[in-house]
Design a protein around this motif. Structure first.
Motif, mmCIF file in Angstrom:
data_model
loop_
_atom_site.group_PDB
_atom_site.id
_atom_site.type_symbol
_atom_site.label_atom_id
_atom_site.label_comp_id
_atom_site.label_asym_id
_atom_site.label_seq_id
_atom_site.Cartn_x
_atom_site.Cartn_y
_atom_site.Cartn_z
ATOM 1 N N MET A 1 -3.813 -3.453 8.136
ATOM 2 C CA MET A 1 -4.694 -4.265 7.334
ATOM 3 C C MET A 1 -5.159 -3.498 6.104
ATOM 4 S SD MET A 1 -6.238 -7.283 7.542
ATOM 5 C CE MET A 1 -7.670 -8.171 7.162
ATOM 6 N N ALA A 2 -5.352 -2.169 6.210
ATOM 7 C CA ALA A 2 -5.835 -1.390 5.073
ATOM 8 C C ALA A 2 -4.838 -1.417 3.921
ATOM 9 C CB ALA A 2 -6.117 0.049 5.502
ATOM 10 N N VAL A 3 -3.550 -1.335 4.224
ATOM 11 C CA VAL A 3 -2.529 -1.378 3.175
ATOM 12 C C VAL A 3 -2.524 -2.747 2.503
ATOM 13 C CG1 VAL A 3 -0.051 -1.241 2.720
ATOM 14 C CG2 VAL A 3 -1.115 0.398 4.259
ATOM 15 N N ALA A 4 -2.657 -3.788 3.291
ATOM 16 C CA ALA A 4 -2.680 -5.139 2.740
ATOM 17 C C ALA A 4 -3.887 -5.334 1.821
ATOM 18 C CB ALA A 4 -2.699 -6.163 3.869
ATOM 19 N N ILE A 5 -5.039 -4.778 2.205
ATOM 20 C CA ILE A 5 -6.234 -4.879 1.362
ATOM 21 C C ILE A 5 -6.026 -4.094 0.066
ATOM 22 C CG2 ILE A 5 -8.675 -4.221 1.182
ATOM 23 C CD1 ILE A 5 -8.879 -4.878 4.199
ATOM 24 N N PRO B 1 -0.544 -12.765 3.481
ATOM 25 C CA PRO B 1 -1.051 -13.676 4.524
ATOM 26 C C PRO B 1 -2.128 -13.068 5.427
ATOM 27 C CG PRO B 1 1.325 -13.810 4.408
ATOM 28 C CD PRO B 1 0.913 -12.701 3.491
ATOM 29 N N GLN B 2 -1.977 -11.809 5.810
ATOM 30 C CA GLN B 2 -2.951 -11.228 6.752
ATOM 31 C C GLN B 2 -4.362 -11.184 6.162
ATOM 32 O OE1 GLN B 2 -2.081 -7.268 8.023
ATOM 33 N NE2 GLN B 2 -3.295 -7.433 9.867
ATOM 34 N N PRO B 3 -4.587 -10.593 4.991
ATOM 35 C CA PRO B 3 -5.948 -10.630 4.446
ATOM 36 C C PRO B 3 -6.391 -12.030 4.050
ATOM 37 C CG PRO B 3 -4.716 -8.863 3.421
ATOM 38 C CD PRO B 3 -3.756 -9.671 4.233
ATOM 39 N N ALA B 4 -5.470 -12.870 3.650
ATOM 40 C CA ALA B 4 -5.840 -14.232 3.275
ATOM 41 C C ALA B 4 -6.446 -14.967 4.465
ATOM 42 C CB ALA B 4 -4.637 -14.983 2.728
ATOM 43 N N SER B 5 -5.876 -14.771 5.659
ATOM 44 C CA SER B 5 -6.427 -15.428 6.844
ATOM 45 C C SER B 5 -7.773 -14.814 7.229
ATOM 46 C CB SER B 5 -5.442 -15.354 8.011
ATOM 47 O OG SER B 5 -5.240 -14.016 8.410
ATOM 48 N N ALA B 6 -7.932 -13.502 7.038
ATOM 49 C CA ALA B 6 -9.215 -12.862 7.333
ATOM 50 C C ALA B 6 -10.288 -13.341 6.356
ATOM 51 C CB ALA B 6 -9.076 -11.350 7.268
#
Length: 52
Positions: free
Chosen positions: A1-5, A16-21
């Motif tokens: 998640m940190a890389v996606a952020i 998609p992962q941070p967008a859903s969070a």
């Protein structure tokens, strides 16, 4: 998640992962956040240094 952020911060487009969070937080009725409390390291007092 940190890389996606980090990628979201650089590119401005959330994957998609941070967008859903983000959607989960945005749609929540309430949010509880917690941060750790760190205390600063103790400094040596002048009398302790003098005794060395």
């Amino acid at each position: 998640m940190a890389v996606a952020i980090a990628n979201n911060l650089v590119t401005g487009f959330p994957p998609p992962q941070p967008a859903s969070a983000i959607a989960a937080v945005t749609n929540a009725d309430g949010l509880v956040t917690v941060t750790p409390a760190f205390s600063a390291p103790r400094r040596w007092s002048s009398s302790a240094v003098a005794s060395l």
